[in-house]
Design a protein around this motif. Structure first.
Motif, PDB file in Angstrom:
ATOM      1  N   LEU A   1       0.823  -1.203   0.000  1.00 28.23           N
ATOM      2  CA  LEU A   1       0.000   0.000   0.000  1.00 28.23           C
ATOM      3  C   LEU A   1       0.858   1.254   0.000  1.00 28.23           C
ATOM      4  O   LEU A   1       0.566   2.223  -0.709  1.00 28.23           O
ATOM      5  CB  LEU A   1      -0.924   0.007   1.217  1.00 28.23           C
ATOM      6  N   VAL A   2       1.938   1.267   0.782  1.00 28.35           N
ATOM      7  CA  VAL A   2       2.830   2.420   0.793  1.00 28.35           C
ATOM      8  C   VAL A   2       3.448   2.620  -0.578  1.00 28.35           C
ATOM      9  O   VAL A   2       3.551   3.747  -1.081  1.00 28.35           O
ATOM     10  CB  VAL A   2       3.914   2.252   1.879  1.00 28.35           C
ATOM     11  N   ASP A   3       3.843   1.536  -1.237  1.00 25.33           N
ATOM     12  CA  ASP A   3       4.393   1.636  -2.593  1.00 25.33           C
ATOM     13  C   ASP A   3       3.347   2.139  -3.579  1.00 25.33           C
ATOM     14  O   ASP A   3       3.669   2.848  -4.544  1.00 25.33           O
ATOM     15  CB  ASP A   3       4.917   0.274  -3.054  1.00 25.33           C
ATOM     16  N   PHE A   4       2.100   1.760  -3.357  1.00 29.42           N
ATOM     17  CA  PHE A   4       0.993   2.133  -4.235  1.00 29.42           C
ATOM     18  C   PHE A   4       0.699   3.629  -4.164  1.00 29.42           C
ATOM     19  O   PHE A   4       0.171   4.220  -5.106  1.00 29.42           O
ATOM     20  CB  PHE A   4      -0.253   1.322  -3.841  1.00 29.42           C
ATOM     21  N   ASP A   5       1.045   4.259  -3.051  1.00 27.10           N
ATOM     22  CA  ASP A   5       0.723   5.670  -2.797  1.00 27.10           C
ATOM     23  C   ASP A   5       1.752   6.561  -3.494  1.00 27.10           C
ATOM     24  O   ASP A   5       2.790   6.897  -2.931  1.00 27.10           O
ATOM     25  CB  ASP A   5       0.711   5.932  -1.286  1.00 27.10           C
ATOM     26  N   SER A   6       1.487   6.927  -4.725  1.00 25.65           N
ATOM     27  CA  SER A   6       2.437   7.730  -5.492  1.00 25.65           C
ATOM     28  C   SER A   6       2.253   9.213  -5.176  1.00 25.65           C
ATOM     29  O   SER A   6       1.145   9.667  -4.874  1.00 25.65           O
ATOM     30  CB  SER A   6       2.248   7.502  -6.997  1.00 25.65           C
ATOM     31  N   PRO A   7       3.344  10.003  -5.253  1.00 23.36           N
ATOM     32  CA  PRO A   7       3.233  11.434  -4.956  1.00 23.36           C
ATOM     33  C   PRO A   7       2.448  12.179  -6.021  1.00 23.36           C
ATOM     34  O   PRO A   7       2.410  11.781  -7.185  1.00 23.36           O
ATOM     35  CB  PRO A   7       4.690  11.897  -4.916  1.00 23.36           C
ATOM     36  N   SER A   8       1.787  13.260  -5.613  1.00 20.03           N
ATOM     37  CA  SER A   8       1.054  14.103  -6.546  1.00 20.03           C
ATOM     38  C   SER A   8       1.978  15.166  -7.130  1.00 20.03           C
ATOM     39  O   SER A   8       2.880  15.651  -6.441  1.00 20.03           O
ATOM     40  CB  SER A   8      -0.115  14.799  -5.832  1.00 20.03           C
ATOM     41  N   PRO A   9       1.755  15.559  -8.388  1.00 20.06           N
ATOM     42  CA  PRO A   9       2.591  16.596  -9.005  1.00 20.06           C
ATOM     43  C   PRO A   9       2.159  17.995  -8.563  1.00 20.06           C
ATOM     44  O   PRO A   9       1.609  18.788  -9.333  1.00 20.06           O
ATOM     45  CB  PRO A   9       2.347  16.380 -10.500  1.00 20.06           C
ATOM     46  N   VAL A  10       2.387  18.297  -7.301  1.00 23.27           N
ATOM     47  CA  VAL A  10       2.004  19.589  -6.721  1.00 23.27           C
ATOM     48  C   VAL A  10       3.222  20.168  -6.010  1.00 23.27           C
ATOM     49  O   VAL A  10       4.189  19.453  -5.739  1.00 23.27           O
ATOM     50  CB  VAL A  10       0.832  19.420  -5.731  1.00 23.27           C
ATOM     51  N   PRO A  11       3.208  21.476  -5.683  1.00 23.48           N
ATOM     52  CA  PRO A  11       4.357  22.084  -5.010  1.00 23.48           C
ATOM     53  C   PRO A  11       4.627  21.454  -3.647  1.00 23.48           C
ATOM     54  O   PRO A  11       3.707  21.015  -2.952  1.00 23.48           O
ATOM     55  CB  PRO A  11       3.940  23.553  -4.866  1.00 23.48           C
ATOM     56  N   ASP A  12       5.899  21.426  -3.276  1.00 26.49           N
ATOM     57  CA  ASP A  12       6.262  20.925  -1.947  1.00 26.49           C
ATOM     58  C   ASP A  12       5.665  21.782  -0.843  1.00 26.49           C
ATOM     59  O   ASP A  12       5.308  21.277   0.222  1.00 26.49           O
ATOM     60  CB  ASP A  12       7.787  20.903  -1.795  1.00 26.49           C
ATOM     61  N   GLU A  13       5.569  23.082  -1.087  1.00 23.15           N
ATOM     62  CA  GLU A  13       4.995  24.012  -0.123  1.00 23.15           C
ATOM     63  C   GLU A  13       4.146  25.032  -0.862  1.00 23.15           C
ATOM     64  O   GLU A  13       4.450  25.400  -2.004  1.00 23.15           O
ATOM     65  CB  GLU A  13       6.090  24.746   0.659  1.00 23.15           C
ATOM     66  N   VAL A  14       3.095  25.500  -0.205  1.00 22.81           N
ATOM     67  CA  VAL A  14       2.240  26.542  -0.772  1.00 22.81           C
ATOM     68  C   VAL A  14       1.562  27.268   0.385  1.00 22.81           C
ATOM     69  O   VAL A  14       1.216  26.641   1.397  1.00 22.81           O
ATOM     70  CB  VAL A  14       1.194  25.935  -1.736  1.00 22.81           C
ATOM     71  N   PRO A  15       1.399  28.590   0.301  1.00 22.35           N
ATOM     72  CA  PRO A  15       0.704  29.303   1.385  1.00 22.35           C
ATOM     73  C   PRO A  15      -0.769  28.884   1.459  1.00 22.35           C
ATOM     74  O   PRO A  15      -1.471  28.873   0.445  1.00 22.35           O
ATOM     75  CB  PRO A  15       0.834  30.777   0.986  1.00 22.35           C
ATOM     76  N   VAL A  16      -1.219  28.546   2.653  1.00 21.68           N
ATOM     77  CA  VAL A  16      -2.613  28.161   2.880  1.00 21.68           C
ATOM     78  C   VAL A  16      -3.136  28.920   4.089  1.00 21.68           C
ATOM     79  O   VAL A  16      -2.526  28.891   5.162  1.00 21.68           O
ATOM     80  CB  VAL A  16      -2.759  26.641   3.120  1.00 21.68           C
ATOM     81  N   ARG A  17      -4.265  29.577   3.912  1.00 18.39           N
ATOM     82  CA  ARG A  17      -4.931  30.217   5.051  1.00 18.39           C
ATOM     83  C   ARG A  17      -5.682  29.134   5.828  1.00 18.39           C
ATOM     84  O   ARG A  17      -6.459  28.367   5.250  1.00 18.39           O
ATOM     85  CB  ARG A  17      -5.914  31.284   4.567  1.00 18.39           C
ATOM     86  N   GLU A  18      -5.439  29.064   7.133  1.00 17.81           N
ATOM     87  CA  GLU A  18      -6.087  28.054   7.960  1.00 17.81           C
ATOM     88  C   GLU A  18      -7.408  28.590   8.499  1.00 17.81           C
ATOM     89  O   GLU A  18      -7.455  29.654   9.109  1.00 17.81           O
ATOM     90  CB  GLU A  18      -5.154  27.646   9.104  1.00 17.81           C
ATOM     91  N   LEU A  19      -8.468  27.837   8.269  1.00 18.27           N
ATOM     92  CA  LEU A  19      -9.808  28.213   8.691  1.00 18.27           C
ATOM     93  C   LEU A  19     -10.237  27.397   9.905  1.00 18.27           C
ATOM     94  O   LEU A  19      -9.786  26.262  10.090  1.00 18.27           O
ATOM     95  CB  LEU A  19     -10.805  27.975   7.556  1.00 18.27           C
ATOM     96  N   ALA A  20     -11.121  27.962  10.700  1.00 16.18           N
ATOM     97  CA  ALA A  20     -11.695  27.264  11.850  1.00 16.18           C
ATOM     98  C   ALA A  20     -13.208  27.225  11.700  1.00 16.18           C
ATOM     99  O   ALA A  20     -13.807  28.014  10.959  1.00 16.18           O
ATOM    100  CB  ALA A  20     -11.308  27.968  13.154  1.00 16.18           C
ATOM    101  N   ASP A  21     -13.823  26.291  12.409  1.00 19.28           N
ATOM    102  CA  ASP A  21     -15.273  26.193  12.409  1.00 19.28           C
ATOM    103  C   ASP A  21     -15.884  27.525  12.830  1.00 19.28           C
ATOM    104  O   ASP A  21     -15.470  28.138  13.813  1.00 19.28           O
ATOM    105  CB  ASP A  21     -15.701  25.087  13.378  1.00 19.28           C
ATOM    106  N   GLY A  22     -16.854  27.994  12.033  1.00 19.59           N
ATOM    107  CA  GLY A  22     -17.508  29.260  12.344  1.00 19.59           C
ATOM    108  C   GLY A  22     -16.934  30.464  11.619  1.00 19.59           C
ATOM    109  O   GLY A  22     -17.545  31.542  11.646  1.00 19.59           O
ATOM    110  N   ASP A  23     -15.778  30.308  10.972  1.00 15.84           N
ATOM    111  CA  ASP A  23     -15.231  31.397  10.165  1.00 15.84           C
ATOM    112  C   ASP A  23     -16.123  31.649   8.952  1.00 15.84           C
ATOM    113  O   ASP A  23     -16.941  30.798   8.557  1.00 15.84           O
ATOM    114  CB  ASP A  23     -13.822  31.055   9.674  1.00 15.84           C
ATOM    115  N   THR A  24     -15.951  32.813   8.333  1.00 19.95           N
ATOM    116  CA  THR A  24     -16.630  33.118   7.082  1.00 19.95           C
ATOM    117  C   THR A  24     -15.609  33.611   6.068  1.00 19.95           C
ATOM    118  O   THR A  24     -14.621  34.262   6.433  1.00 19.95           O
ATOM    119  CB  THR A  24     -17.725  34.186   7.255  1.00 19.95           C
ATOM    120  N   VAL A  25     -15.865  33.292   4.803  1.00 21.79           N
ATOM    121  CA  VAL A  25     -15.038  33.764   3.694  1.00 21.79           C
ATOM    122  C   VAL A  25     -15.973  34.338   2.638  1.00 21.79           C
ATOM    123  O   VAL A  25     -16.781  33.603   2.064  1.00 21.79           O
ATOM    124  CB  VAL A  25     -14.193  32.624   3.082  1.00 21.79           C
ATOM    125  N   ALA A  26     -15.911  35.641   2.430  1.00 20.94           N
ATOM    126  CA  ALA A  26     -16.775  36.319   1.456  1.00 20.94           C
ATOM    127  C   ALA A  26     -18.240  35.943   1.665  1.00 20.94           C
ATOM    128  O   ALA A  26     -18.987  35.698   0.717  1.00 20.94           O
ATOM    129  CB  ALA A  26     -16.332  36.002   0.033  1.00 20.94           C
TER     130      ALA A  26
END
Length: 331
Positions: free
Chosen positions: A128-153
């Motif tokens: 299963l670990v061998d089956f799990d291939s990496p995705s072609p996405v950036p190693d790091e990317v800025p992400v805004r962390e949201l919490a329950d009850g937050d609003t966006v627009a």
């Protein structure tokens, strides 16, 4: 009601039960929910769908993602960069995208250790670990962390764990963008999709009740929209029946590890079904333990047994009375 455009970003040609991915554009709010898998065809469909709504990619201000799985997050970083937008997710899932490379290594280690604790044979774990291939996405990317009850627009964030620990729904008016928390044509996996969760089915039951109290029309991560309440009833019935089967199987499975129970319930498994099957069995065993119907007899490699010989299906039905879930509803 909010203006919503569904964009089918993948066709489901891989044979997966849930079908192709659905992205959602809210043109008046500059929001794009779940931009889809990291493929060129999905990207082209996404860009075409945005254009069909009369917008340019640069008009997107917020990229919202319901959970960390690659078929939902794969194009998120690319869209964020192309649109100069903010990428946002619930805080529990955000690191798996924001710090993808490091978190992937931690996830594989965690998955392997958890599968071994569930009683999965070592050769199955390695496969299963061998089956799990990496995705072609950036190693790091800025992400805004949201919490329950937050609003966006003007869109509310609702924490909806079970499928993953940080799964979130995004709610506007009585419409919910529910990701993989509720699907129309298949039952979302609970337990195997994210091995960070200690009692995923109890969390999922609360998720169903929270969504039921807020949402009338569900817009899922796969397929077309549907009325939420009837589908919630079907999912509750499905899991209640499976809990009954799990309890009955404990009389014949020895030792009663999650893996042994999964084999009894689902038969032969391979690939990602190993993790999904064992995780689903674990989720039901922990739910039954939470209800006081089974107990752990081993903790290092998990094993379970019924608390006594009198425990039966009537006890399962009592444990699944909806009042248990409704008591934890919040708006």
């Amino acid at each position: 009601m909010a203006d919503v455009r569904r964009i089918q970003v993948s066709g489901g040609s891989d044979g997966s039960a849930e079908g192709g991915n659905s992205a959602y554009l809210l043109p008046d709010r500059g929001i794009l929910v779940d931009p889809g898998p990291p493929t060129e065809s999905a990207w082209d469909r996404l860009v075409d769908g945005i254009a069909d709504a009369g917008l340019a990619v640069e008009d997107i201000e917020h990229v919202l993602v319901t959970h960390w799985h690659a078929d939902h997050t794969g194009n998120a970083a690319r869209l964020r960069e192309a649109a100069d937008a903010t990428l946002a997710m619930h805080e529990r899932d955000a690191p798996l995208v924001g710090d993808y490379a490091a978190e992937r290594e931690r996830r594989l280690e965690r998955d392997a250790a958890t599968l071994e604790r569930w009683g999965v044979p070592s050769e199955q774990v390695a496969s299963l670990v061998d089956f799990d291939s990496p995705s072609p996405v950036p190693d790091e990317v800025p992400v805004r962390e949201l919490a329950d009850g937050d609003t966006v627009a003007g869109v509310d964030v609702l924490h909806t764990p079970g499928h993953t620990a940080g799964h979130a729904a995004f709610v506007v008016d009585d419409v919910g963008f529910v990701g993989d928390a509720i699907l129309r044509t298949c039952t979302p996996n609970v337990g195997g999709g994210d091995t960070r969760q200690s009692d995923p089915l109890t969390a999922y039951r609360r998720t169903l009740s929270r969504l039921e109290s807020r949402v009338e029309l569900a817009r899922p991560g796969h397929g077309e929209s549907f009325p939420l309440a009837p589908r919630v009833a079907e999912l509750r019935a499905h899991h209640r029946e499976r809990s009954g089967r799990a309890l009955a199987a404990l009389a014949t499975v020895e030792p009663a590890t999650p893996w042994a129970l999964a084999e009894e319930l689902f038969g032969e498994m391979a690939g990602y079904h190993v993790k999904f099957g064992a995780g689903e069995a674990f989720a039901h065993l922990e739910q039954l333990r939470n209800a006081g119907l089974v107990t752990r007899v081993e903790d290092d490699q998990l094993a379970y047994e019924t608390v006594d010989s009198d425990v039966g299906q009537d006890d399962v039905a009592t444990a699944w009375k909806p009042s248990t879930d409704r008591a934890s509803r919040t708006r």
